[in-house]
Design a protein around this motif. Structure first.
Motif, mmCIF file in Angstrom:
data_model
loop_
_atom_site.group_PDB
_atom_site.id
_atom_site.type_symbol
_atom_site.label_atom_id
_atom_site.label_comp_id
_atom_site.label_asym_id
_atom_site.label_seq_id
_atom_site.Cartn_x
_atom_site.Cartn_y
_atom_site.Cartn_z
ATOM 1 N N GLN A 35 -3.617 0.920 -3.284
ATOM 2 C CA GLN A 35 -3.474 -0.613 -2.772
ATOM 3 C C GLN A 35 -3.063 -1.363 -4.053
ATOM 4 O O GLN A 35 -3.811 -1.551 -4.827
ATOM 5 C CB GLN A 35 -4.710 -0.886 -2.021
ATOM 6 N N THR A 89 -6.143 -0.569 -6.471
ATOM 7 C CA THR A 89 -7.111 0.433 -5.958
ATOM 8 C C THR A 89 -6.581 1.753 -5.560
ATOM 9 O O THR A 89 -5.771 1.909 -4.585
ATOM 10 C CB THR A 89 -8.132 -0.236 -5.102
ATOM 11 N N LYS A 134 -5.748 -2.886 -13.886
ATOM 12 C CA LYS A 134 -7.151 -2.934 -13.602
ATOM 13 C C LYS A 134 -7.349 -4.235 -12.791
ATOM 14 O O LYS A 134 -6.911 -5.135 -13.114
ATOM 15 C CB LYS A 134 -7.818 -2.847 -15.083
ATOM 16 N N ARG A 148 0.748 -1.071 0.013
ATOM 17 C CA ARG A 148 -0.106 0.116 -0.150
ATOM 18 C C ARG A 148 1.025 1.243 0.082
ATOM 19 O O ARG A 148 1.597 1.347 0.998
ATOM 20 C CB ARG A 148 -0.947 -0.034 1.138
ATOM 21 N N SER A 200 -7.312 5.325 -3.795
ATOM 22 C CA SER A 200 -8.339 6.157 -2.963
ATOM 23 C C SER A 200 -7.533 7.435 -2.389
ATOM 24 O O SER A 200 -6.294 7.762 -2.639
ATOM 25 C CB SER A 200 -8.444 5.329 -1.653
ATOM 26 N N THR A 214 -12.880 6.708 -10.514
ATOM 27 C CA THR A 214 -11.415 6.010 -10.568
ATOM 28 C C THR A 214 -10.997 5.805 -12.092
ATOM 29 O O THR A 214 -11.991 5.188 -12.757
ATOM 30 C CB THR A 214 -11.109 5.072 -9.683
ATOM 31 N N TYR A 223 -7.913 3.581 -14.236
ATOM 32 C CA TYR A 223 -6.797 2.536 -14.248
ATOM 33 C C TYR A 223 -6.211 2.566 -15.433
ATOM 34 O O TYR A 223 -6.679 2.241 -16.488
ATOM 35 C CB TYR A 223 -7.155 1.437 -13.612
#
Length: 116
Positions: free
Chosen positions: A82, A69, A65, A19, A71, A58, A60
């Motif tokens: 992430q 993720t 994809k 992360r 955020s 969002t 990608y």
């Protein structure tokens, strides 16, 4: 001057997770769509993921994809990435910046190395 500080990179085996975090020292952070980019010595900096101002949208790159993720926390002026199911081809230095328009001064990035 805006400062971007990325962190959270490291060495991980293929299939693992990391992360990443990005801290932005800008008062108007919540006014900008933000993005993650990555770069290797052999390739130009490429787009990885982006997130809208209000976090509703969002985007990608096809290569990440379903595995990554993005955020954000506007109150803390932070952007996160992430990364799951990491692959050796994800090895790169990862950077955050505004998604489009005049970009802020790039931070030092954070190195992600995925071993096979």
């Amino acid at each position: 001057q805006v400062q971007l500080v990325e962190s959270g990179g490291g060495l991980v085996q293929a299939g693992g997770s990391l992360r990443l975090s990005c801290a932005a020292s800008v008062r108007t952070f919540s006014s900008y769509a933000m993005a993650w980019f990555r770069q290797t010595p052999r390739k130009e900096r490429e787009f990885v993921a982006a997130i809208s101002i209000n976090t509703i949208s969002t985007y990608y790159a096809d290569s990440v994809k379903g595995r990554f993720t993005i955020s954000r926390d506007n109150a803390r002026k932070m952007v996160y990435l992430q990364m799951n199911s990491l692959k050796p081809e994800d090895t790169a230095v990862y950077y955050c910046n505004v998604q489009s328009g005049p970009q802020w001064t790039w931070g030092q990035g954070t190195q992600v190395t995925v071993s096979s």
